[in-house]
Design an enzyme around this catalytic site. Sequence first.
Site, PDB file in Angstrom:
ATOM      1  N   HIS A 194      -0.583 -10.325  -4.644  1.00 49.57           N
ATOM      2  CA  HIS A 194       0.310  -9.973  -5.755  1.00 49.57           C
ATOM      3  C   HIS A 194       0.634 -11.222  -6.544  1.00 49.57           C
ATOM      4  O   HIS A 194       0.574 -12.341  -6.013  1.00 49.57           O
ATOM      5  CB  HIS A 194       1.593  -9.316  -5.236  1.00 49.57           C
ATOM      6  CG  HIS A 194       2.309 -10.145  -4.213  1.00 49.57           C
ATOM      7  ND1 HIS A 194       1.947 -10.138  -2.877  1.00 49.57           N
ATOM      8  CD2 HIS A 194       3.320 -11.039  -4.314  1.00 49.57           C
ATOM      9  CE1 HIS A 194       2.711 -10.976  -2.213  1.00 49.57           C
ATOM     10  NE2 HIS A 194       3.565 -11.552  -3.060  1.00 49.57           N
ATOM     11  N   HIS A 244      -0.656  -8.544   0.959  1.00 53.41           N
ATOM     12  CA  HIS A 244      -1.405  -7.730  -0.004  1.00 53.41           C
ATOM     13  C   HIS A 244      -1.239  -8.497  -1.306  1.00 53.41           C
ATOM     14  O   HIS A 244      -0.107  -8.656  -1.783  1.00 53.41           O
ATOM     15  CB  HIS A 244      -0.809  -6.309  -0.060  1.00 53.41           C
ATOM     16  CG  HIS A 244      -1.458  -5.381  -1.032  1.00 53.41           C
ATOM     17  ND1 HIS A 244      -1.806  -4.078  -0.724  1.00 53.41           N
ATOM     18  CD2 HIS A 244      -1.827  -5.558  -2.337  1.00 53.41           C
ATOM     19  CE1 HIS A 244      -2.357  -3.500  -1.790  1.00 53.41           C
ATOM     20  NE2 HIS A 244      -2.372  -4.378  -2.781  1.00 53.41           N
ATOM     21  N   HIS A 286      -6.252  -2.842  -1.113  1.00 52.10           N
ATOM     22  CA  HIS A 286      -5.626  -3.761  -0.163  1.00 52.10           C
ATOM     23  C   HIS A 286      -6.526  -4.974   0.057  1.00 52.10           C
ATOM     24  O   HIS A 286      -7.526  -4.897   0.759  1.00 52.10           O
ATOM     25  CB  HIS A 286      -5.336  -3.081   1.179  1.00 52.10           C
ATOM     26  CG  HIS A 286      -4.655  -4.003   2.143  1.00 52.10           C
ATOM     27  ND1 HIS A 286      -3.295  -4.233   2.113  1.00 52.10           N
ATOM     28  CD2 HIS A 286      -5.150  -4.802   3.122  1.00 52.10           C
ATOM     29  CE1 HIS A 286      -2.984  -5.111   3.057  1.00 52.10           C
ATOM     30  NE2 HIS A 286      -4.097  -5.478   3.683  1.00 52.10           N
ATOM     31  N   CYS A 345       0.840  -1.206   0.000  1.00 54.91           N
ATOM     32  CA  CYS A 345       0.000   0.000   0.000  1.00 54.91           C
ATOM     33  C   CYS A 345       0.876   1.256   0.000  1.00 54.91           C
ATOM     34  O   CYS A 345       0.591   2.219  -0.712  1.00 54.91           O
ATOM     35  CB  CYS A 345      -0.938   0.017   1.198  1.00 54.91           C
ATOM     36  SG  CYS A 345      -2.363  -1.095   1.026  1.00 54.91           S
ATOM     37  N   GLY A 386       4.388 -19.690   1.640  1.00 52.80           N
ATOM     38  CA  GLY A 386       5.485 -18.750   1.432  1.00 52.80           C
ATOM     39  C   GLY A 386       5.058 -17.313   1.242  1.00 52.80           C
ATOM     40  O   GLY A 386       5.874 -16.466   0.883  1.00 52.80           O
ATOM     41  N   THR A 395       4.649 -13.729   2.142  1.00 50.87           N
ATOM     42  CA  THR A 395       5.284 -12.895   3.163  1.00 50.87           C
ATOM     43  C   THR A 395       4.714 -11.479   3.181  1.00 50.87           C
ATOM     44  O   THR A 395       4.813 -10.795   4.189  1.00 50.87           O
ATOM     45  CB  THR A 395       6.806 -12.810   2.950  1.00 50.87           C
ATOM     46  OG1 THR A 395       7.062 -12.292   1.646  1.00 50.87           O
ATOM     47  CG2 THR A 395       7.460 -14.178   3.080  1.00 50.87           C
ATOM     48  N   ASN A 435       1.523 -16.900  -4.108  1.00 50.43           N
ATOM     49  CA  ASN A 435       1.595 -17.615  -2.841  1.00 50.43           C
ATOM     50  C   ASN A 435       0.421 -17.161  -1.994  1.00 50.43           C
ATOM     51  O   ASN A 435       0.279 -15.961  -1.718  1.00 50.43           O
ATOM     52  CB  ASN A 435       2.916 -17.298  -2.123  1.00 50.43           C
ATOM     53  CG  ASN A 435       4.118 -17.780  -2.920  1.00 50.43           C
ATOM     54  OD1 ASN A 435       4.084 -18.843  -3.529  1.00 50.43           O
ATOM     55  ND2 ASN A 435       5.179 -16.982  -2.932  1.00 50.43           N
TER      56      ASN A 435
HETATM   57  P1  AMP Z   1       5.487 -13.447  -1.376  1.00 56.22           P
HETATM   58  O1  AMP Z   1       6.536 -14.268  -0.685  1.00 56.22           O
HETATM   59  O2  AMP Z   1       4.727 -14.183  -2.439  1.00 56.22           O
HETATM   60  O3  AMP Z   1       4.569 -12.743  -0.381  1.00 56.22           O
HETATM   61  O4  AMP Z   1       6.273 -12.342  -2.175  1.00 56.22           O
HETATM   62  C1  AMP Z   1       6.667 -11.134  -1.627  1.00 56.22           C
HETATM   63  C2  AMP Z   1       7.719 -10.591  -2.548  1.00 56.22           C
HETATM   64  O5  AMP Z   1       7.810  -9.194  -2.350  1.00 56.22           O
HETATM   65  C3  AMP Z   1       9.101 -11.187  -2.317  1.00 56.22           C
HETATM   66  O6  AMP Z   1       9.540 -11.817  -3.515  1.00 56.22           O
HETATM   67  C4  AMP Z   1       9.953  -9.957  -1.961  1.00 56.22           C
HETATM   68  O7  AMP Z   1      11.230 -10.023  -2.521  1.00 56.22           O
HETATM   69  C5  AMP Z   1       9.150  -8.816  -2.534  1.00 56.22           C
HETATM   70  N1  AMP Z   1       9.294  -7.534  -1.871  1.00 56.22           N
HETATM   71  C6  AMP Z   1       9.204  -7.283  -0.540  1.00 56.22           C
HETATM   72  N2  AMP Z   1       9.363  -5.970  -0.315  1.00 56.22           N
HETATM   73  C7  AMP Z   1       9.538  -5.378  -1.517  1.00 56.22           C
HETATM   74  C8  AMP Z   1       9.758  -4.033  -1.948  1.00 56.22           C
HETATM   75  N3  AMP Z   1       9.835  -3.018  -1.092  1.00 56.22           N
HETATM   76  N4  AMP Z   1       9.907  -3.798  -3.269  1.00 56.22           N
HETATM   77  C9  AMP Z   1       9.851  -4.823  -4.141  1.00 56.22           C
HETATM   78  N5  AMP Z   1       9.634  -6.097  -3.811  1.00 56.22           N
HETATM   79  C10 AMP Z   1       9.495  -6.376  -2.510  1.00 56.22           C
HETATM   80 ZN    ZN Z   2      -1.818  -3.295   1.113  1.00 59.74          ZN
END
Ligand code: AMP
Ligand code: ZN
Length: 111
Positions: A100, A98, A51, A12, A93, A95, A87
């Site tokens: 994506h 939000h 979100h 966000c 996995g 993390t 994910n």
């Molecule tokens: P997931 O594990 O599917 O939730 O993917 C989260 C992804 O977001 C991971 O591959 C991180 O490397 C990426 N990520 C986290 N913070 C940032 C950020 N500030 N800019 C770009 N990618 C990010």
């Molecule tokens: Zn969000």
Amino acid sequence: EDKYFDKDCIFCKIIKGEIPSQFIKENEYCVVFKDLNPKAKVHLLVVPKPHVKNILETDEFIMNKVLETIKEVAKEQGLESFRIMNNCGAGAGQTVFHVHFHVLSGDNLEE
Ligand code: AMP
Ligand code: ZN
């Protein structure tokens, strides 16, 4: 308007411009930016603006916009072969809570 955002959510903050980031693409419903920790030569994140914490909470409208955005960015970036990954849940996995979609392209995606 702010009900669409979570003030503690990193994506966000990126979408609102509170954290500087370079968008590969932005339209009314989605943004696309490079993953901070690329797992392939091309590793993009396609992120719906509202979100929504995971794919279970999306609807047809937003998923259609995600699909259109992925097709457009693939064309614009000249990606002929790529993988879309999501994910859902910490156990898979996830993390960033939000929703994506990872778009991975480059060498060694055959397996
Ligand atoms: P997931 O594990 O599917 O939730 O993917 C989260 C992804 O977001 C991971 O591959 C991180 O490397 C990426 N990520 C986290 N913070 C940032 C950020 N500030 N800019 C770009 N990618 C990010
Ligand atoms: Zn969000």
